[in-house]
Design a protein around this motif. Sequence first.
Motif, mmCIF file in Angstrom:
data_model
loop_
_atom_site.group_PDB
_atom_site.id
_atom_site.type_symbol
_atom_site.label_atom_id
_atom_site.label_comp_id
_atom_site.label_asym_id
_atom_site.label_seq_id
_atom_site.Cartn_x
_atom_site.Cartn_y
_atom_site.Cartn_z
ATOM 1 N N VAL A 1 -8.285 -21.489 -5.733
ATOM 2 C CA VAL A 1 -8.331 -21.729 -4.273
ATOM 3 C C VAL A 1 -9.559 -20.678 -3.324
ATOM 4 O O VAL A 1 -10.238 -20.805 -2.868
ATOM 5 C CB VAL A 1 -6.722 -21.725 -3.278
ATOM 6 N N LEU A 2 -8.728 -19.424 -3.733
ATOM 7 C CA LEU A 2 -10.025 -18.415 -3.173
ATOM 8 C C LEU A 2 -12.013 -18.069 -3.915
ATOM 9 O O LEU A 2 -12.313 -18.245 -3.043
ATOM 10 C CB LEU A 2 -9.837 -16.933 -3.183
ATOM 11 N N ALA A 3 -11.687 -18.728 -4.794
ATOM 12 C CA ALA A 3 -13.218 -19.269 -5.040
ATOM 13 C C ALA A 3 -13.714 -20.315 -4.903
ATOM 14 O O ALA A 3 -15.002 -19.688 -4.617
ATOM 15 C CB ALA A 3 -13.059 -19.546 -6.343
ATOM 16 N N ARG A 4 -13.256 -21.276 -4.209
ATOM 17 C CA ARG A 4 -13.643 -22.475 -2.975
ATOM 18 C C ARG A 4 -13.900 -22.511 -1.943
ATOM 19 O O ARG A 4 -14.490 -22.881 -0.594
ATOM 20 C CB ARG A 4 -13.194 -23.778 -3.903
ATOM 21 N N ASP A 5 -12.962 -21.548 -1.076
ATOM 22 C CA ASP A 5 -12.432 -21.633 -0.223
ATOM 23 C C ASP A 5 -12.194 -19.686 0.663
ATOM 24 O O ASP A 5 -11.254 -19.418 -0.568
ATOM 25 C CB ASP A 5 -12.040 -22.579 0.586
ATOM 26 N N ALA B 1 -11.775 -18.485 2.831
ATOM 27 C CA ALA B 1 -10.934 -18.346 4.174
ATOM 28 C C ALA B 1 -9.641 -18.995 3.861
ATOM 29 O O ALA B 1 -9.124 -19.449 4.814
ATOM 30 C CB ALA B 1 -11.489 -18.941 5.259
ATOM 31 N N ALA B 2 -9.233 -19.341 2.537
ATOM 32 C CA ALA B 2 -7.336 -20.204 1.949
ATOM 33 C C ALA B 2 -6.920 -18.945 2.914
ATOM 34 O O ALA B 2 -7.135 -18.264 3.076
ATOM 35 C CB ALA B 2 -8.075 -20.612 1.109
ATOM 36 N N THR B 3 -6.300 -20.007 3.072
ATOM 37 C CA THR B 3 -4.542 -19.377 4.439
ATOM 38 C C THR B 3 -3.750 -19.074 2.708
ATOM 39 O O THR B 3 -3.968 -19.821 1.485
ATOM 40 C CB THR B 3 -4.125 -20.105 5.242
ATOM 41 N N LEU B 4 -2.405 -18.617 3.031
ATOM 42 C CA LEU B 4 -1.158 -18.307 2.441
ATOM 43 C C LEU B 4 -0.626 -19.436 2.267
ATOM 44 O O LEU B 4 -0.477 -19.967 0.892
ATOM 45 C CB LEU B 4 -0.621 -17.706 2.463
ATOM 46 N N ALA B 5 -0.789 -20.914 3.400
ATOM 47 C CA ALA B 5 -0.988 -21.492 2.373
ATOM 48 C C ALA B 5 -0.803 -22.620 1.513
ATOM 49 O O ALA B 5 -0.260 -23.660 0.600
ATOM 50 C CB ALA B 5 -0.135 -22.133 4.372
ATOM 51 N N ASP B 6 -2.063 -22.315 1.238
ATOM 52 C CA ASP B 6 -2.966 -22.604 0.906
ATOM 53 C C ASP B 6 -3.116 -22.594 -0.503
ATOM 54 O O ASP B 6 -2.766 -23.757 -1.145
ATOM 55 C CB ASP B 6 -3.933 -23.113 1.512
ATOM 56 N N ILE B 7 -2.714 -21.588 -0.358
ATOM 57 C CA ILE B 7 -2.221 -21.066 -2.215
ATOM 58 C C ILE B 7 -1.477 -21.167 -2.495
ATOM 59 O O ILE B 7 -0.658 -21.933 -3.510
ATOM 60 C CB ILE B 7 -2.384 -19.531 -2.337
ATOM 61 N N ALA B 8 0.090 -21.336 -1.534
ATOM 62 C CA ALA B 8 1.190 -21.680 -1.965
ATOM 63 C C ALA B 8 1.379 -23.069 -2.682
ATOM 64 O O ALA B 8 2.318 -23.180 -3.186
ATOM 65 C CB ALA B 8 2.121 -21.683 -0.935
ATOM 66 N N ARG B 9 0.825 -24.321 -1.757
ATOM 67 C CA ARG B 9 1.055 -24.977 -1.976
ATOM 68 C C ARG B 9 -0.137 -25.859 -3.155
ATOM 69 O O ARG B 9 0.368 -26.360 -3.847
ATOM 70 C CB ARG B 9 -0.028 -26.066 -0.611
ATOM 71 N N ALA B 10 -1.267 -24.704 -3.680
ATOM 72 C CA ALA B 10 -1.376 -25.190 -4.590
ATOM 73 C C ALA B 10 -0.956 -24.745 -6.377
ATOM 74 O O ALA B 10 -1.234 -25.332 -7.210
ATOM 75 C CB ALA B 10 -3.202 -23.973 -4.466
ATOM 76 N N ALA B 11 0.310 -23.457 -5.573
ATOM 77 C CA ALA B 11 0.393 -23.259 -7.176
ATOM 78 C C ALA B 11 1.466 -23.465 -6.814
ATOM 79 O O ALA B 11 2.926 -23.505 -7.354
ATOM 80 C CB ALA B 11 1.185 -21.563 -6.429
ATOM 81 N N GLN B 12 1.862 -24.725 -5.463
ATOM 82 C CA GLN B 12 3.391 -25.536 -5.821
ATOM 83 C C GLN B 12 4.444 -24.928 -5.835
ATOM 84 O O GLN B 12 5.672 -24.911 -6.777
ATOM 85 C CB GLN B 12 3.623 -26.351 -7.326
ATOM 86 N N ARG C 1 -11.250 -17.855 -12.632
ATOM 87 C CA ARG C 1 -10.749 -16.464 -12.045
ATOM 88 C C ARG C 1 -12.340 -15.646 -11.796
ATOM 89 O O ARG C 1 -12.748 -14.841 -11.126
ATOM 90 C CB ARG C 1 -10.194 -15.785 -13.192
ATOM 91 N N LEU C 2 -13.490 -16.566 -12.915
ATOM 92 C CA LEU C 2 -14.905 -15.842 -12.757
ATOM 93 C C LEU C 2 -15.592 -16.166 -11.128
ATOM 94 O O LEU C 2 -16.318 -15.317 -10.752
ATOM 95 C CB LEU C 2 -15.349 -16.761 -14.446
ATOM 96 N N LEU C 3 -15.386 -17.618 -11.294
ATOM 97 C CA LEU C 3 -15.800 -17.850 -9.488
ATOM 98 C C LEU C 3 -15.323 -16.667 -8.687
ATOM 99 O O LEU C 3 -16.012 -16.542 -7.697
ATOM 100 C CB LEU C 3 -15.546 -19.553 -9.702
ATOM 101 N N PHE C 4 -13.966 -16.529 -8.626
ATOM 102 C CA PHE C 4 -13.087 -15.734 -8.086
ATOM 103 C C PHE C 4 -13.580 -14.312 -7.489
ATOM 104 O O PHE C 4 -14.232 -13.446 -6.950
ATOM 105 C CB PHE C 4 -12.199 -15.793 -8.161
ATOM 106 N N LEU C 5 -14.233 -13.895 -9.023
ATOM 107 C CA LEU C 5 -14.610 -12.528 -8.912
ATOM 108 C C LEU C 5 -15.890 -12.209 -8.751
ATOM 109 O O LEU C 5 -16.046 -11.307 -7.920
ATOM 110 C CB LEU C 5 -14.184 -11.699 -10.570
ATOM 111 N N TYR C 6 -16.493 -13.372 -9.006
ATOM 112 C CA TYR C 6 -18.006 -12.470 -8.841
ATOM 113 C C TYR C 6 -19.151 -13.900 -8.072
ATOM 114 O O TYR C 6 -20.246 -13.340 -7.553
ATOM 115 C CB TYR C 6 -18.986 -12.769 -10.064
#
Length: 198
Positions: free
Chosen positions: A25-29, A31-42, A101-106
């Motif tokens: 989620v953070l690799a693509r946005d 500014a994503a919120t914890l709610a966005d991440i929780a939703r993606a993680a189901q 993960r690569l997109l997120f890190l770099y």
Amino acid sequence: MNGAVMESGTRSRTRRAILGAAAEVLARDRAATLADIARAAQVGRSTLHRYFPDRDVLVEAAVTDAYLVIRQSIQDAAVDEGPPLAALHRLVAAMVDAGDRLLFLYGDSSVLEGYEAGDEPDPVSQMTADLIKRGQAEGVFDPDLAVQWIQDTLWALVYTGCDSAGRGVLPRHGVATAVIRMLENGIRARSREDVESK
């Protein structure tokens, strides 16, 4: 006993799911919120908070996890074994598999600010550099190109390929092939005939 093992296994899977979702989620946005991440993680927001009390803690854990996943993926590719070209193919496939993960890190230099892998040489860089040197020594990769330049180009191509797949420019299953094709045509050692024809 089995209940404790099961709980531990479930907790581990949930934690991994959250960290994987955070990277994706953070690799693509950014500014994503914890709610966005929780939703993606189901998982529910309260579940996410049990593992990671705030965003900073989650991001820090996701950075460490992303690096470790990339490192393990490359180690599993056994790039120190077999012909250099075959090892390069495995390396690229391993890096593409860890694409989110690569997109997120770099994708954002600030993500790695203050993150130190330790005093030892970075094992990921070392493994790729060793492969490149081996390929050059065996006459497979162009010896006139600097090892660091080939390595930087490799990472840039993989990053661009994964990003392009995310934007629909390349099919996800075609990223490794496209990266390998670009790399091979650029770093392949030239024959004497190729050099003399220039």
